[in-house]
Motif scaffolding. Structure first.
Motif, PDB file in Angstrom:
ATOM      1  N   VAL A 119       0.865  -1.179   0.000  1.00  0.00           N
ATOM      2  CA  VAL A 119       0.000   0.000   0.000  1.00  0.00           C
ATOM      3  C   VAL A 119       0.899   1.225   0.000  1.00  0.00           C
ATOM      4  O   VAL A 119       1.724   1.404   0.903  1.00  0.00           O
ATOM      5  CB  VAL A 119      -0.937   0.030   1.218  1.00  0.00           C
ATOM      6  CG1 VAL A 119      -1.755   1.314   1.225  1.00  0.00           C
ATOM      7  CG2 VAL A 119      -1.857  -1.183   1.221  1.00  0.00           C
ATOM      8  N   SER A 169      -1.656  -1.095  -4.102  1.00  0.00           N
ATOM      9  CA  SER A 169      -2.791  -0.176  -4.020  1.00  0.00           C
ATOM     10  C   SER A 169      -2.252   1.194  -3.631  1.00  0.00           C
ATOM     11  O   SER A 169      -1.249   1.295  -2.914  1.00  0.00           O
ATOM     12  CB  SER A 169      -3.807  -0.635  -2.975  1.00  0.00           C
ATOM     13  OG  SER A 169      -4.227  -1.955  -3.214  1.00  0.00           O
ATOM     14  N   VAL A 171      -3.343   4.950  -1.932  1.00  0.00           N
ATOM     15  CA  VAL A 171      -4.317   5.695  -1.133  1.00  0.00           C
ATOM     16  C   VAL A 171      -3.939   7.168  -1.166  1.00  0.00           C
ATOM     17  O   VAL A 171      -2.776   7.521  -0.959  1.00  0.00           O
ATOM     18  CB  VAL A 171      -4.344   5.171   0.314  1.00  0.00           C
ATOM     19  CG1 VAL A 171      -5.127   6.114   1.208  1.00  0.00           C
ATOM     20  CG2 VAL A 171      -4.941   3.771   0.363  1.00  0.00           C
ATOM     21  N   ALA A 221      -7.161  -1.117   2.114  1.00  0.00           N
ATOM     22  CA  ALA A 221      -6.381  -1.125   0.875  1.00  0.00           C
ATOM     23  C   ALA A 221      -5.350  -2.246   0.869  1.00  0.00           C
ATOM     24  O   ALA A 221      -4.964  -2.738  -0.198  1.00  0.00           O
ATOM     25  CB  ALA A 221      -5.699   0.222   0.679  1.00  0.00           C
ATOM     26  N   ALA A 227      -8.891  -4.188  -3.830  1.00  0.00           N
ATOM     27  CA  ALA A 227      -8.040  -3.003  -3.767  1.00  0.00           C
ATOM     28  C   ALA A 227      -6.827  -3.094  -4.676  1.00  0.00           C
ATOM     29  O   ALA A 227      -6.247  -2.062  -5.055  1.00  0.00           O
ATOM     30  CB  ALA A 227      -7.571  -2.779  -2.319  1.00  0.00           C
ATOM     31  N   GLU A 230      -5.707  -0.545  -7.656  1.00  0.00           N
ATOM     32  CA  GLU A 230      -6.644   0.575  -7.610  1.00  0.00           C
ATOM     33  C   GLU A 230      -6.098   1.744  -6.786  1.00  0.00           C
ATOM     34  O   GLU A 230      -5.232   1.576  -5.938  1.00  0.00           O
ATOM     35  CB  GLU A 230      -7.983   0.133  -7.014  1.00  0.00           C
ATOM     36  CG  GLU A 230      -8.707  -0.936  -7.809  1.00  0.00           C
ATOM     37  CD  GLU A 230      -9.297  -0.425  -9.121  1.00  0.00           C
ATOM     38  OE1 GLU A 230      -9.383   0.820  -9.292  1.00  0.00           O
ATOM     39  OE2 GLU A 230      -9.671  -1.263  -9.959  1.00  0.00           O
ATOM     40  N   PHE A 232      -7.434   4.998  -4.336  1.00  0.00           N
ATOM     41  CA  PHE A 232      -8.592   5.397  -3.530  1.00  0.00           C
ATOM     42  C   PHE A 232      -8.319   6.709  -2.794  1.00  0.00           C
ATOM     43  O   PHE A 232      -7.286   6.862  -2.141  1.00  0.00           O
ATOM     44  CB  PHE A 232      -8.913   4.331  -2.478  1.00  0.00           C
ATOM     45  CG  PHE A 232      -9.245   2.987  -3.049  1.00  0.00           C
ATOM     46  CD1 PHE A 232     -10.534   2.697  -3.497  1.00  0.00           C
ATOM     47  CD2 PHE A 232      -8.260   2.007  -3.160  1.00  0.00           C
ATOM     48  CE1 PHE A 232     -10.832   1.460  -4.029  1.00  0.00           C
ATOM     49  CE2 PHE A 232      -8.551   0.763  -3.697  1.00  0.00           C
ATOM     50  CZ  PHE A 232      -9.840   0.485  -4.133  1.00  0.00           C
ATOM     51  N   ALA A 306     -14.038   4.213  -2.499  1.00  0.00           N
ATOM     52  CA  ALA A 306     -13.578   3.397  -1.369  1.00  0.00           C
ATOM     53  C   ALA A 306     -14.766   2.787  -0.627  1.00  0.00           C
ATOM     54  O   ALA A 306     -14.703   1.640  -0.168  1.00  0.00           O
ATOM     55  CB  ALA A 306     -12.729   4.229  -0.417  1.00  0.00           C
ATOM     56  N   LEU A 310     -14.499  -1.103  -1.246  1.00  0.00           N
ATOM     57  CA  LEU A 310     -13.807  -1.654  -0.077  1.00  0.00           C
ATOM     58  C   LEU A 310     -14.690  -1.761   1.160  1.00  0.00           C
ATOM     59  O   LEU A 310     -14.286  -2.383   2.146  1.00  0.00           O
ATOM     60  CB  LEU A 310     -12.582  -0.785   0.266  1.00  0.00           C
ATOM     61  CG  LEU A 310     -11.574  -0.538  -0.853  1.00  0.00           C
ATOM     62  CD1 LEU A 310     -10.411   0.296  -0.320  1.00  0.00           C
ATOM     63  CD2 LEU A 310     -11.068  -1.848  -1.438  1.00  0.00           C
TER      64      LEU A 310
END
Length: 342
Positions: A119, A169, A171, A221, A227, A230, A232, A306, A310
Motif C-alpha cells: 500500500v 494499491s 491511497v 487497501a 483493492a 486501484e 482510492f 472506497a 472496499l
C-alpha cells in the motif's frame, strides 16, 4: 502488543515514528499482524515507544535501497507511509529522494521478497486546487508545490507497477488530524487565544480525515481483494469550508469564533520574502507559501469509490474528532485545561 500475533501476516510500516504511520503500526499489531518498523534511530523516543508495544525495529532510511531490502525480508505486507512534508528547510532534491525514489526501493524490495501486498500512501494534494467539487480519483492532476509534485512522481511509479501487475494499491488521504498530530495545533491555539485571522473569504472547501478513519482505509487497501491495482481517495464522508471548520474548533474550545478577515495577497507576498530570506540560512521559515495555500486552495473529494469497492465507512464525525483532538492537546499542556476554560 495488544492482540494475538498472526505470523502469517507480517507488515512493514515505513514512517511508523510519524503521526499516521504510528497509528497504523499500532492498529496492525492490535489486528494480529507481526509489525516491523523501519526507523532512522533505534534509540529515539518515538522508536522506543513502538518497541514498547511489541513492534520490531529495523534501522534504516527509506531513501536507502539496501536498507529497504533488508527491512522487507519475510514480510507479507508493506505499508509505505513515510514522506517529507511541508518543511521549507530541505532542498527540492530531498523531497524527491524521500517521496519519489523511496517508492522504487519499496517496490523492488517487495518484488525481491515476494511481498503479497503493498500500500502506497500518496496525497489528495496531487489534484492541487480542485475546480471540480467534489473531485474524485479521475480528477486531473495539478500539484502546486514541491511536496505535491514529488508525491505525484512517487505515485506514478506505484501506478506503473500496478499496470504491470504488481499487487499494489494507492491511497490518497485528505487532511489527516487527531490525537498525536501537531499540524493543526496552531489553528487550535490561535482560535483559543483570539489571535486567529482568516485570510480570504474562508468559503474555500476543506476536507479532513480523522486518523482512525485513515487507518481503516489503509488497512482495507492492504487486505481487500478488490483493492489491488486501484487508487482510492480516503477522507471524511463530508467536506467543509474553512469558515465552518474554524467555527467548529471555536465551539469545541468554548470560545467565540473569530470574525476578522484579511486579504490574502499581502500574506502571500510576506511568505515569499520570508522563504527567500531563510533559504540561504538553511532554516525553516516561520511563514512560507505552502502554508498560505491553506487559505486559498480548494480541497473537496468524493470517497464513494472506497465506500463501494472496499466497504470503507468513516466512523468519526468532524465535531467528535475535533473534541478528541482538543482533549489530547489539553492533556499535553498545549491548550488551556478544561478548568481554565470554564
Amino acid at each position: 502488543m495488544a492482540g494475538r500475533q498472526d505470523t502469517a501476516r507480517r507488515a512493514l510500516v515505513t514512517g511508523a515514528t510519524g503521526f499516521t504511520g504510528g497509528h497504523l503500526a499500532r492498529a496492525l499489531g492490535e489486528r494480529g499482524y507481526a509489525v516491523r518498523a523501519l526507523v532512522r534511530d533505534l534509540q529515539a523516543p518515538k522508536a522506543q515507544a513502538l518497541a514498547a508495544v511489541g513492534i520490531e525495529l529495523v534501522e534504516g532510511d527509506v531513501g536507502d535501497a539496501p536498507a529497504m531490502l533488508r527491512a522487507a525480508e519475510g514480510m507479507t505486507h508493506i505499508f509505505h507511509i513515510a514522506a517529507v512534508y511541508r518543511s521549507a528547510n530541505h532542498p527540492e532534491s530531498y523531497y524527491f529522494l524521500i517521496n519519489r525514489d523511496s517508492v522504487t526501493h519499496v517496490l523492488a524490495a517487495a518484488q525481491a521478497h515476494g511481498v503479497e501486498r503493498v500500500v502506497h500512501c500518496s496525497t489528495c494534494g496531487v489534484h492541487g486546487d480542485v475546480a471540480e467539487i467534489p473531485a474524485n480519483e479521475n480528477t486531473a492532476f495539478k500539484p502546486g508545490d514541491v511536496y505535491q509534485r514529488s508525491k505525484l512522481a512517487g505515485e506514478e511509479i506505484a501506478r506503473q507497477a500496478m499496470a504491470e501487475g504488481a499487487p499494489v494499491s494507492v491511497v490518497r488521504p485528505t487532511g489527516i488530524y487527531g490525537p498525536g498530530d501537531d499540524r493543526f495545533l496552531k489553528l487550535f491555539r490561535t482560535v483559543e487565544n483570539g489571535t486567529f485571522r482568516m485570510f480570504g473569504s474562508g468559503e474555500i472547501a476543506y476536507h479532513l480525515t480523522y486518523v482512525d478513519d485513515m487507518v481503516q482505509g489503509l488497512i482495507l487497501a492492504g487486505e481487500h481483494p478488490a483493492a489491488i491495482g486501484e487508487v482510492f481517495l480516503i477522507g471524511d464522508e463530508h467536506y467543509t469550508t474553512l469558515n465552518a471548520l474554524v467555527e467548529k474548533v471555536a465551539a469545541t474550545l468554548g470560545v467565540k469564533p473569530p470574525r476578522w478577515k484579511l486579504p490574502v495577497a499581502p500574506l502571500m507576498a510576506a511568505a515569499t520574502v520570508c522563504e527567500f530570506a531563510c533559504r540561504p540560512l538553511g532554516i525553516d521559515p516561520p511563514l512560507h507559501r505552502r502554508r498560505v495555500a491553506f487559505f486559498t486552495k480548494a480541497r473537496a473529494f468524493s470517497v464513494d469509490k472506497a465506500k463501494t469497492m472496499l466497504g470503507f465507512q468513516p466512523q468519526v464525525a468532524l465535531e467528535q474528532g475535533l473534541a478528541r483532538t482538543a482533549g489530547w492537546y489539553r492533556s499535553m499542556g498545549y491548550l488551556k485545561s478544561t478548568e481554565a476554560v470554564q
